[in-house]
Design a protein around this motif. Structure first.
Motif, PDB file in Angstrom:
ATOM      1  N   UNK A  63      12.138  -1.754  19.884  1.00 16.82           N
ATOM      2  CA  UNK A  63      13.024  -1.624  20.938  1.00 16.82           C
ATOM      3  C   UNK A  63      12.464  -0.540  21.992  1.00 16.82           C
ATOM      4  N   UNK A  64      12.528   0.736  21.384  1.00 14.66           N
ATOM      5  CA  UNK A  64      11.994   1.848  22.316  1.00 14.66           C
ATOM      6  C   UNK A  64      10.613   1.610  22.772  1.00 14.66           C
ATOM      7  N   UNK A  65       9.548   0.973  22.075  1.00 16.93           N
ATOM      8  CA  UNK A  65       8.413   0.681  22.622  1.00 16.93           C
ATOM      9  C   UNK A  65       8.544  -0.081  23.866  1.00 16.93           C
ATOM     10  N   UNK A  66       9.247  -1.199  23.665  1.00 16.38           N
ATOM     11  CA  UNK A  66       9.601  -2.463  24.782  1.00 16.38           C
ATOM     12  C   UNK A  66      10.019  -1.557  25.895  1.00 16.38           C
ATOM     13  N   UNK A  67      10.951  -0.887  25.832  1.00 13.97           N
ATOM     14  CA  UNK A  67      11.800  -0.126  26.772  1.00 13.97           C
ATOM     15  C   UNK A  67      10.792   0.811  27.597  1.00 13.97           C
ATOM     16  N   UNK A  68       9.855   1.322  26.813  1.00 13.81           N
ATOM     17  CA  UNK A  68       8.826   2.245  27.210  1.00 13.81           C
ATOM     18  C   UNK A  68       7.903   1.544  28.208  1.00 13.81           C
ATOM     19  N   UNK A  69       7.376   0.389  27.502  1.00  7.32           N
ATOM     20  CA  UNK A  69       6.441  -0.361  28.260  1.00  7.32           C
ATOM     21  C   UNK A  69       6.830  -1.266  29.611  1.00  7.32           C
ATOM     22  N   UNK A  70       8.520  -1.282  29.664  1.00  4.98           N
ATOM     23  CA  UNK A  70       9.312  -1.584  30.934  1.00  4.98           C
ATOM     24  C   UNK A  70       9.252  -0.450  31.917  1.00  4.98           C
ATOM     25  N   UNK A  71       8.971   0.751  31.703  1.00  2.00           N
ATOM     26  CA  UNK A  71       8.973   1.836  32.333  1.00  2.00           C
ATOM     27  C   UNK A  71      10.582   2.288  32.542  1.00  2.00           C
ATOM     28  N   UNK A  72      11.243   2.020  31.656  1.00  2.00           N
ATOM     29  CA  UNK A  72      12.761   2.258  31.634  1.00  2.00           C
ATOM     30  C   UNK A  72      13.257   3.376  30.459  1.00  2.00           C
ATOM     31  N   UNK A  73      12.297   4.039  29.789  1.00  2.00           N
ATOM     32  CA  UNK A  73      12.797   4.822  28.708  1.00  2.00           C
ATOM     33  C   UNK A  73      13.473   5.941  29.388  1.00  2.00           C
ATOM     34  N   UNK A  74      13.251   6.555  30.505  1.00  2.00           N
ATOM     35  CA  UNK A  74      14.077   8.034  31.066  1.00  2.00           C
ATOM     36  C   UNK A  74      15.044   7.264  31.703  1.00  2.00           C
ATOM     37  N   UNK A  75      15.280   6.061  32.063  1.00  2.00           N
ATOM     38  CA  UNK A  75      16.453   5.484  32.588  1.00  2.00           C
ATOM     39  C   UNK A  75      17.599   5.219  31.423  1.00  2.00           C
ATOM     40  N   UNK A  76      17.159   4.756  30.363  1.00  2.00           N
ATOM     41  CA  UNK A  76      17.828   4.736  29.199  1.00  2.00           C
ATOM     42  C   UNK A  76      18.508   5.932  28.713  1.00  2.00           C
ATOM     43  N   UNK A  77      17.501   7.136  28.673  1.00  2.00           N
ATOM     44  CA  UNK A  77      18.041   8.332  28.129  1.00  2.00           C
ATOM     45  C   UNK A  77      19.045   8.909  29.183  1.00  2.00           C
ATOM     46  N   UNK A  78      18.680   8.692  30.388  1.00  2.00           N
ATOM     47  CA  UNK A  78      19.835   8.883  31.170  1.00  2.00           C
ATOM     48  C   UNK A  78      21.167   8.430  31.213  1.00  2.00           C
TER      49      UNK A  78
END
Length: 142
Positions: A63-78
Motif C-alpha cells: 500500500x505504501x509503494x502504491x501511494x508513493x507511485x501515485x505521488x500521494x505519500x506526502x499528502x497521506x502523511x499530512x
C-alpha cells in the motif's frame, strides 16, 4: 435511462470508457490509474456523496509503494492519524505493555502511517484527473 449521458459522452470520446461500481477507497484508486492510462472513467456510487467516515487504514508494504507511485505519500502523511502505537496500562495508569509505531517496522501490531478511510478516499478522488466523472446517488442497471 440512468446512464444515457454516459453513453452519449462515450460515443463522442476516442478513449475507452469504463463505468465502475466498487467500494470505499478502491473506486477512486482504480479511477486514478485508469485516468492515468488515458481512459475516460465514470464512477457510479449509490451513496449521495463521498463517504468521509470510516476506520483507520494502515499504509504499509504494498500500500505504501502504491501511494508513493501515485505521488500521494506526502499528502497521506499530512492526513495521518498520528499513530504513535498502542499502550496497555494498569488501574494506576502505569504502562504494562507497549507496541510503539516504529518507522519501517513492517507488519508489526501498529503501523507508523495510517489514515482514516474517508480521508484516503477524499485524497484519491481529488487526485483524479478531468477524465473522471463522479456520479453519486445513482446505480448501474442492466
Amino acid at each position: 435511462m440512468r446512464c444515457e449521458q454516459h453513453r452519449r459522452r462515450r460515443a463522442r470520446s476516442r478513449s475507452p470508457a469504463c463505468p465502475r461500481d466498487r467500494r470505499e477507497h478502491r473506486r477512486p484508486a482504480l479511477a486514478f490509474w485508469l485516468d492515468r492510462a488515458g481512459h475516460e472513467v465514470t464512477v457510479v456510487e449509490q451513496a449521495e456523496a463521498l463517504r468521509e467516515g470510516g476506520q483507520n487504514v494502515d499504509v504499509r508494504g504494498a500500500a505504501r509503494e502504491v501511494v508513493a507511485r501515485m505521488g500521494l505519500l506526502e499528502a497521506v502523511r499530512g492526513r495521518s492519524t498520528g499513530e504513535v502505537g498502542t499502550r496497555f496500562v494498569d488501574e494506576a495508569g502505569r504502562t504494562v505493555s507497549e507496541f510503539p509505531a516504529t518507522p519501517g517496522a513492517g507488519d508489526g501490531p501498529t503501523a507508523e502511517l495510517e489514515i482514516l478511510r474517508g480521508a484516503l478516499s477524499r485524497l484519491l478522488v481529488d487526485a483524479c484527473g478531468e477524465r473522471v466523472t463522479w456520479r453519486f446517488g445513482d446505480s448501474v442497471a442492466s
